[in-house]
Enzyme design. Structure first.
Site, short mmCIF file in Angstrom:
data_model
loop_
_atom_site.label_atom_id
_atom_site.label_comp_id
_atom_site.label_asym_id
_atom_site.label_seq_id
_atom_site.Cartn_x
_atom_site.Cartn_y
_atom_site.Cartn_z
NE ARG A 9 -52.10 -47.22 -29.57
CZ ARG A 9 -52.25 -45.89 -29.66
NH1 ARG A 9 -53.05 -45.24 -28.88
NH2 ARG A 9 -51.79 -45.22 -30.66
CG ASN A 60 -50.17 -51.55 -31.57
OD1 ASN A 60 -49.73 -51.44 -32.79
ND2 ASN A 60 -50.81 -51.02 -30.69
CG HIS A 74 -68.00 -42.26 -21.52
ND1 HIS A 74 -67.83 -40.82 -20.44
CD2 HIS A 74 -69.06 -41.82 -22.13
CE1 HIS A 74 -68.87 -40.32 -20.89
NE2 HIS A 74 -69.59 -40.75 -21.89
CD GLU A 122 -73.04 -41.75 -20.62
OE1 GLU A 122 -73.89 -41.09 -19.84
OE2 GLU A 122 -72.28 -41.26 -21.42
#
Length: 131
Positions: A9, A60, A74, A122
């Site tokens: 998100r 959103n 990650h 990463e």
């Protein structure tokens, strides 16, 4: 079965699309607004969705930030040269969380970057050994 995508998100869709295309080298594969649900989805990746796992960014409408959960870790992306990829990301204004170098408990070269919404990424050298 295969993994299709990972969803994040985001608080500013265009800012995130710019980051993942310009800094991380992904392509915007598709984007669609859903007015009834008041959200927009954008799918990005390094190849066609038919053959590659991709990243889904969900915006959103009207939500500009999210709290980072403690369970999230990650995203990992393989690169040819972690040192070079980290330097290029830094040149583009990317926040570096951990400079390129050997991981704490081994010799694999890694680095950590942060995307515009605070998600860690990463970078792992292409020569890493998969165990």
């Amino acid at each position: 079965m295969r993994m299709l995508h990972t969803m994040l998100r985001v608080g500013d869709l265009q800012r995130s699309i710019n980051f993942y295309t310009e800094v991380m080298g992904m392509s915007l594969l598709r984007q669609k607004d859903y007015p009834k649900g008041e959200f927009t989805l954008a799918f990005l990746g390094y190849g066609d969705e038919a053959d590659h796992t991709v990243l889904e960014l969900t915006y959103n409408w009207g939500v500009s930030e999210y709290e980072m959960g403690t369970a999230y870790g990650h995203i990992a992306i393989e690169v040819d040269d972690v040192y070079q990829a980290t330097a290029q990301a830094k040149e583009k204004g990317c926040k570096i969380l951990r400079e390129a170098g050997p991981m704490n408990a081994g010799s694999t070269i890694i680095a950590f970057l942060e995307d515009p919404d605070g998600y860690p990424i990463e970078l792992i050298g292409a020569d890493h050994v998969r165990t």
